[in-house]
Motif scaffolding. Structure first.
Motif, PDB file in Angstrom:
ATOM      1  N   MET A   1      20.264 102.093  98.073  1.00 16.92           N
ATOM      2  CA  MET A   1      20.886 100.776  98.219  1.00 16.92           C
ATOM      3  C   MET A   1      20.934 100.410  99.696  1.00 16.92           C
ATOM      4  N   SER A   2      20.832  99.117  99.989  1.00 18.07           N
ATOM      5  CA  SER A   2      21.108  98.708 101.360  1.00 18.07           C
ATOM      6  C   SER A   2      22.575  99.014 101.632  1.00 18.07           C
ATOM      7  N   ALA A   3      22.913  99.240 102.886  1.00 20.36           N
ATOM      8  CA  ALA A   3      24.287  99.586 103.233  1.00 20.36           C
ATOM      9  C   ALA A   3      25.256  98.489 102.799  1.00 20.36           C
ATOM     10  N   ALA A   4      24.868  97.238 103.005  1.00 20.96           N
ATOM     11  CA  ALA A   4      25.729  96.125 102.621  1.00 20.96           C
ATOM     12  C   ALA A   4      25.931  96.091 101.106  1.00 20.96           C
ATOM     13  N   SER A   5      24.870  96.389 100.348  1.00 24.93           N
ATOM     14  CA  SER A   5      24.976  96.423  98.886  1.00 24.93           C
ATOM     15  C   SER A   5      25.898  97.545  98.428  1.00 24.93           C
ATOM     16  N   ALA A   6      25.818  98.682  99.095  1.00 24.07           N
ATOM     17  CA  ALA A   6      26.676  99.810  98.740  1.00 24.07           C
ATOM     18  C   ALA A   6      28.143  99.465  98.956  1.00 24.07           C
ATOM     19  N   VAL A   7      28.441  98.824 100.091  1.00 26.04           N
ATOM     20  CA  VAL A   7      29.820  98.424 100.362  1.00 26.04           C
ATOM     21  C   VAL A   7      30.289  97.418  99.317  1.00 26.04           C
ATOM     22  N   SER A   8      29.463  96.448  98.999  1.00 23.37           N
ATOM     23  CA  SER A   8      29.825  95.444  97.991  1.00 23.37           C
ATOM     24  C   SER A   8      30.045  96.090  96.624  1.00 23.37           C
ATOM     25  N   ALA A   9      29.215  97.077  96.289  1.00 23.35           N
ATOM     26  CA  ALA A   9      29.343  97.750  94.994  1.00 23.35           C
ATOM     27  C   ALA A   9      30.648  98.516  94.893  1.00 23.35           C
ATOM     28  N   LEU A  10      31.064  99.104  95.995  1.00 27.53           N
ATOM     29  CA  LEU A  10      32.324  99.850  96.000  1.00 27.53           C
ATOM     30  C   LEU A  10      33.531  98.930  95.878  1.00 27.53           C
ATOM     31  N   LEU A  11      33.370  97.683  96.258  1.00 27.79           N
ATOM     32  CA  LEU A  11      34.460  96.717  96.167  1.00 27.79           C
ATOM     33  C   LEU A  11      34.448  95.955  94.843  1.00 27.79           C
ATOM     34  N   ASN A  12      33.435  96.195  94.021  1.00 22.06           N
ATOM     35  CA  ASN A  12      33.313  95.503  92.733  1.00 22.06           C
ATOM     36  C   ASN A  12      33.956  96.360  91.638  1.00 22.06           C
ATOM     37  N   PRO A  13      35.058  95.892  91.029  1.00 19.01           N
ATOM     38  CA  PRO A  13      35.742  96.706  90.009  1.00 19.01           C
ATOM     39  C   PRO A  13      34.874  97.034  88.808  1.00 19.01           C
TER      40      PRO A  13
END
Length: 396
Positions: free
Chosen positions: A119-131
């Protein structure tokens, strides 16, 4: 001779000048070397960091899902090295930059998350914030039971075993923990290996292979369940954490203060969970203690229902006459085991009961209004009020 002496003196006067020049030269050379070495190191580190932070995957992943845990008390920034090592992000540096650029990164919740590799780093961060990517929590409420409860003419309330199965047996899950697997572990495993407190082990063992023998030993709360663990691992985790809460509460001393064993205190508190509306825990606790002291049978309908396949508020004469390990109409004292998950509020109510001589109580309307009485005659009058309001109507 005087010439020789004069020449020697001149040489000695010139020597310090030469030495000083040489020392200044060496100092300049050393300083230059230090600057050069420092510059090389700085350039190397800067280049390395720049390469690390600039290296990143593109897109939202390659479809290969991995489970990532954020432990309680941890932060998103601590995840970077693990995510890099597991191939979820390209570099820790890129992940740290992306986390720093996202204003919501500090609100990450503990739990297990489903992330994809590459995953792109930004996508990984967004995924972790997605319940939607978080593995669902097991939410156990006060009064919950291990087994499902089927209400006559109503719905089925999922038990704790069913709740665990629901969060592990999701779409795409490769580790579905079934209700049957949980019941098998609960009924056959050594209680000590499951984390059961020492003071509860004899009572649990006395129930043989009953899958309900662990009732009351998992406290209410929201639990992060490792979806890759097996049935034994999940139950051990929940029971061990609950045992820690009970130990921290001082349950042994609490029980001794009211002349009960810790297991009896847990059992009495479970009756409060099933019988008392919010706000009346301490009054029901007083009724329990008053009846035990009399002594007189508790005669709680919740203990009758615990042994039935279908339950409702209005138990029948036949139900109340049935001999079970829990039916307090047909036995003296407390049930043999707790009948529900016990909250800290119920335990505290048993330790600090309200002042009163009450021996009876009944809920008289659909709003949950409960009245407490000292005499059976008063109780009978209020029970008629409950019938008139429809609270005790049967759906059988």
């Amino acid at each position: 001779m005087s010439k020789t002496t004069s020449g020697s003196m001149r040489d000695r006067r010139m020597e310090p000048v030469y030495v000083k020049r040489r020392q200044r030269f060496l100092a300049v050379v050393i300083a230059a070397l230090i600057l050069i070495i420092g510059a090389v190191i700085y350039i190397g580190v800067a280049t390395s960091n720049r390469e690390a932070t600039m290296t990143d995957y593109e897109g939202t992943g390659n479809g290969v899902v991995q489970l990532v845990e954020i432990p309680e008390g941890s932060s998103m920034s601590e995840l970077g090295p693990e995510l890099e090592e597991r191939g979820i992000v390209a570099t820790n540096g890129a992940f740290q930059n992306a986390a720093g650029a996202n204003p919501d990164a500090g609100s990450i919740q503990p739990g297990f998350y489903r992330l994809q590799e590459e995953m792109s780093a930004a996508s990984a961060v967004s995924a972790l914030l997605n319940p939607d990517n978080q593995v669902e929590l097991v939410d156990i409420y006060g009064g919950a039971t291990l087994m499902d409860v089927t209400v006559v003419g109503g719905n089925t309330r999922p038990g704790i075993y069913s709740q665990i199965a629901q969060v592990t047996c999701t779409e795409g899950s490769t580790n579905c923990i079934t209700i049957e697997a949980l019941q098998s572990v609960a009924s056959t495993m050594d209680p000590a290996q499951l984390g059961v407190p020492e003071w509860a082990i004899p009572a649990v063992e006395s129930r043989g292979n009953d899958p309900k023998r662990l009732e009351g030993l998992i406290m209410p709360g929201q639990y992060v369940v490792n979806p890759s663990a097996d049935a034994q691992g999940i139950l051990t985790d929940l029971i061990t954490r609950s045992a820690g809460k009970l130990e921290d509460s001082g349950i042994v001393a609490r029980a001794e203060a009211i002349d009960l064993t810790p297991y009896e205190l847990l059992t009495a508190a479970s009756l409060i969970e099933r019988e008392a509306p919010a706000g009346d825990f301490d009054k029901v606790a007083r009724v329990i203690l008053n009846r035990l002291e009399e002594p007189m049978r508790l005669q709680f309908d919740s203990t009758v229902n615990y042994g039935l396949s279908e339950v409702e508020v209005a138990t029948t004469d036949a139900d109340r006459e049935a001999i079970t390990p829990w039916n307090t109409y047909a036995m003296d004292g407390l049930p043999e085991t707790p009948i529900a998950a016990v909250s800290m509020e119920a335990l505290q109510a048993m330790e600090n009961p309200a002042e009163g001589n009450w021996l009876y109580f009944v809920t008289i309307d659909t709003d949950g209004t409960t009245v407490f009485n000292d005499t059976f005659e008063q109780h009978q009058d209020d029970t008629l009020r409950a019938f008139d309001s429809g609270v005790l109507d049967s759906n059988r």
